[in-house]
Design a protein around this motif. Structure first.
Motif, PDB file in Angstrom:
ATOM      1  N   UNK A 136       1.913  11.586  -0.437  1.00  0.00           N
ATOM      2  CA  UNK A 136       3.235  11.335   0.152  1.00  0.00           C
ATOM      3  C   UNK A 136       3.134  11.150   1.662  1.00  0.00           C
ATOM      4  N   UNK A 137       2.344  11.990   2.323  1.00  0.00           N
ATOM      5  CA  UNK A 137       2.153  11.834   3.773  1.00  0.00           C
ATOM      6  C   UNK A 137       1.440  10.522   4.092  1.00  0.00           C
ATOM      7  N   UNK A 138       0.505  10.138   3.238  1.00  0.00           N
ATOM      8  CA  UNK A 138      -0.154   8.848   3.425  1.00  0.00           C
ATOM      9  C   UNK A 138       0.841   7.704   3.331  1.00  0.00           C
ATOM     10  N   UNK A 183       3.843   5.856  -5.534  1.00  0.00           N
ATOM     11  CA  UNK A 183       3.676   6.034  -6.981  1.00  0.00           C
ATOM     12  C   UNK A 183       2.622   7.101  -7.264  1.00  0.00           C
ATOM     13  N   UNK A 184       1.530   7.071  -6.491  1.00  0.00           N
ATOM     14  CA  UNK A 184       0.485   8.089  -6.675  1.00  0.00           C
ATOM     15  C   UNK A 184       1.016   9.483  -6.343  1.00  0.00           C
ATOM     16  N   UNK A 185       1.846   9.580  -5.306  1.00  0.00           N
ATOM     17  CA  UNK A 185       2.399  10.885  -4.925  1.00  0.00           C
ATOM     18  C   UNK A 185       3.330  11.424  -6.006  1.00  0.00           C
ATOM     19  N   UNK A 186       4.163  10.553  -6.560  1.00  0.00           N
ATOM     20  CA  UNK A 186       5.094  10.999  -7.599  1.00  0.00           C
ATOM     21  C   UNK A 186       4.345  11.336  -8.882  1.00  0.00           C
ATOM     22  N   UNK A 187       3.335  10.550  -9.198  1.00  0.00           N
ATOM     23  CA  UNK A 187       2.587  10.770 -10.432  1.00  0.00           C
ATOM     24  C   UNK A 187       1.774  12.058 -10.385  1.00  0.00           C
ATOM     25  N   UNK A 188       1.089  12.276  -9.264  1.00  0.00           N
ATOM     26  CA  UNK A 188       0.205  13.444  -9.175  1.00  0.00           C
ATOM     27  C   UNK A 188       0.902  14.674  -8.620  1.00  0.00           C
ATOM     28  N   UNK A 189       2.018  14.483  -7.936  1.00  0.00           N
ATOM     29  CA  UNK A 189       2.704  15.615  -7.320  1.00  0.00           C
ATOM     30  C   UNK A 189       2.008  16.098  -6.067  1.00  0.00           C
ATOM     31  N   UNK A 224       0.840  -1.204   0.000  1.00  0.00           N
ATOM     32  CA  UNK A 224       0.000   0.000   0.000  1.00  0.00           C
ATOM     33  C   UNK A 224       0.872   1.249   0.000  1.00  0.00           C
ATOM     34  N   UNK A 225       1.941   1.218   0.790  1.00  0.00           N
ATOM     35  CA  UNK A 225       2.868   2.353   0.814  1.00  0.00           C
ATOM     36  C   UNK A 225       3.495   2.599  -0.543  1.00  0.00           C
ATOM     37  N   UNK A 226       3.845   1.522  -1.244  1.00  0.00           N
ATOM     38  CA  UNK A 226       4.420   1.673  -2.585  1.00  0.00           C
ATOM     39  C   UNK A 226       3.412   2.296  -3.547  1.00  0.00           C
TER      40      UNK A 226
END
Length: 66
Positions: free
Chosen positions: A28-30, A17-23, A11-13
């Motif tokens: 990222x905190x999640x 990926x979602x944090x890097x993709x969406x910015x 889930x962290x991974x």
């Protein structure tokens, strides 16, 4: 407990990926929160396994501590 740690790592991974993709900093905190929870579960699992091993009597291949 190790299975739940593995699930949390996955889930962290995904959150990373979602944090890097969406910015988004929220994703990222999640990711950080999920990874910290997973690390704590892994630590608790390791410590509980260690305590069980310390309490078990010496058998074949195990030496008594002096």
């Amino acid at each position: 407990m190790l299975v739940s740690t593995l699930v949390l790592a996955a889930i962290g991974f995904v959150l990373l990926v979602a944090a890097v993709t969406t910015g988004s900093v929220l994703w990222a905190w999640g990711c950080i929160v999920v990874c910290v929870i997973g690390a704590l579960l892994l630590l608790v699992s390791a410590l509980s396994t260690r305590e069980v091993d310390d309490d078990s009597p010496p058998g074949p291949g195990r030496h008594a501590r002096h």
